[in-house]
Design a protein around this motif. Structure first.
Motif, PDB file in Angstrom:
ATOM      1  N   PRO A 183       6.247   8.783  -0.853  1.00 44.58           N
ATOM      2  CA  PRO A 183       7.017   7.821  -1.659  1.00 44.58           C
ATOM      3  C   PRO A 183       8.523   8.026  -1.506  1.00 44.58           C
TER       4      PRO A 183
ATOM      5  N   ARG B  81      -1.087  -0.229  -0.016  1.00 41.00           N
ATOM      6  CA  ARG B  81       0.079  -0.172  -0.892  1.00 41.00           C
ATOM      7  C   ARG B  81      -0.287  -0.536  -2.325  1.00 41.00           C
TER       8      ARG B  81
ATOM      9  N   TYR C  60      -1.936   2.366  -3.824  1.00 39.46           N
ATOM     10  CA  TYR C  60      -0.936   3.400  -4.075  1.00 39.46           C
ATOM     11  C   TYR C  60      -0.247   3.173  -5.420  1.00 39.46           C
ATOM     12  N   HIS C  61       0.181   1.957  -5.681  1.00 37.29           N
ATOM     13  CA  HIS C  61       0.834   1.672  -6.959  1.00 37.29           C
ATOM     14  C   HIS C  61      -0.150   1.735  -8.122  1.00 37.29           C
TER      15      HIS C  61
ATOM     16  N   LEU D 263      -0.215   5.336  -9.029  1.00 38.41           N
ATOM     17  CA  LEU D 263       0.970   5.679  -9.814  1.00 38.41           C
ATOM     18  C   LEU D 263       0.806   5.254 -11.276  1.00 38.41           C
TER      19      LEU D 263
ATOM     20  N   ASP E  75       9.810   5.192  -6.563  1.00 40.11           N
ATOM     21  CA  ASP E  75       8.449   5.744  -6.563  1.00 40.11           C
ATOM     22  C   ASP E  75       8.483   7.269  -6.474  1.00 40.11           C
TER      23      ASP E  75
END
Length: 238
Positions: free
Chosen positions: A76, A6, A9-10, A13, A80
């Motif tokens: 997402p 996680r 993942y961010h 982004l 997100d």
């Protein structure tokens, strides 16, 4: 393990957002540059900008593919998902604005050797300044996810629209006075449209930023002089 995934993942982004903001900042710097090219008839610099557009195209594809990977692998949701979908839309606005800067350079080549009177030059400079200001604010709003700052772009764009209308009037006056020929007048009218479209793309970026922040869905036809005509339903008596 899930926590690490996680976090990664961010991080992805954030990298996409930063990459888009850098592209947008590049366009912000490009706008005054192409304005100078147009006003100075700088063919060498025009060629450099035209050839350099491939870098915007390739970076846009790279970031778009990164967005698709996140959608496919991370599924997402909520904010997100809005961020990823908006990133794809904003990428298109930034890439297209870079193309419009290239188009201004191509117009500069077409009118090379033709003198522009001070009035024309002054309005071109104002349009370039306002288009740059719009893109700068759109970039900052997106990078900081600043909804109120993004919302202000509509009013900034209204001024650019006014400048475009003013420029068209000046073109007519200059052509009537014999200071520019018809073909130059046509090219300048198209250039005015390029600046106006750059402003529109900045507004689109602002709308998408507001969507990320609040979930507000942009009106497909925001208030502008380019609104589609209203359709009035006939009354029963008609």
């Amino acid at each position: 393990m899930a926590t690490d995934l996680r976090a990664g993942y961010h991080e992805q982004l954030n990298e996409i957002q930063t990459g888009i903001a850098r592209m947008s900042a590049g366009v912000t710097e490009l706008v005054p540059r192409v304005t100078d090219i147009l006003l100075d008839g700088d063919l060498e610099s025009a060629e450099y900008v035209i050839l350099g557009d491939v870098a915007y195209d390739s970076k846009s594809i790279e970031l778009e593919e990164a967005c698709f990977r996140i959608i496919a692998l991370q599924a997402p949701v909520a904010v997100d998902l809005r961020a990823v979908v908006s990133a794809i839309k904003i990428l298109a606005d930034v890439e297209r604005s870079a193309d419009l800067c290239v188009n201004i350079c191509k117009a500069a080549r077409r009118i090379y050797g033709h003198d522009l009177d001070p009035h024309l030059r002054g309005v071109i400079q104002k349009m370039g300044n306002q288009a740059q200001a719009l893109f700068k604010e759109a970039t900052e709003a997106y990078l900081n996810l600043d909804g109120p700052r993004a919302a202000a772009l509509h009013d900034m764009d209204a001024y650019l629209d006014d400048l475009q209308r003013q420029f068209i009037q000046v073109i007519f006056e200059s052509h009537a006075a014999g200071t520019i020929d018809l073909q130059v007048a046509v090219q300048l009218a198209v250039v005015a449209r390029f600046y106006e479209r750059i402003g529109d793309h900045a507004v689109n970026m602002g709308d998408r930023t507001q969507y990320i922040v609040s979930g507000w869905v942009p009106n497909p036809y925001p208030e502008s002089d380019n609104d589609p005509p209203k359709v009035v339903s006939p009354s029963p008596s008609d």
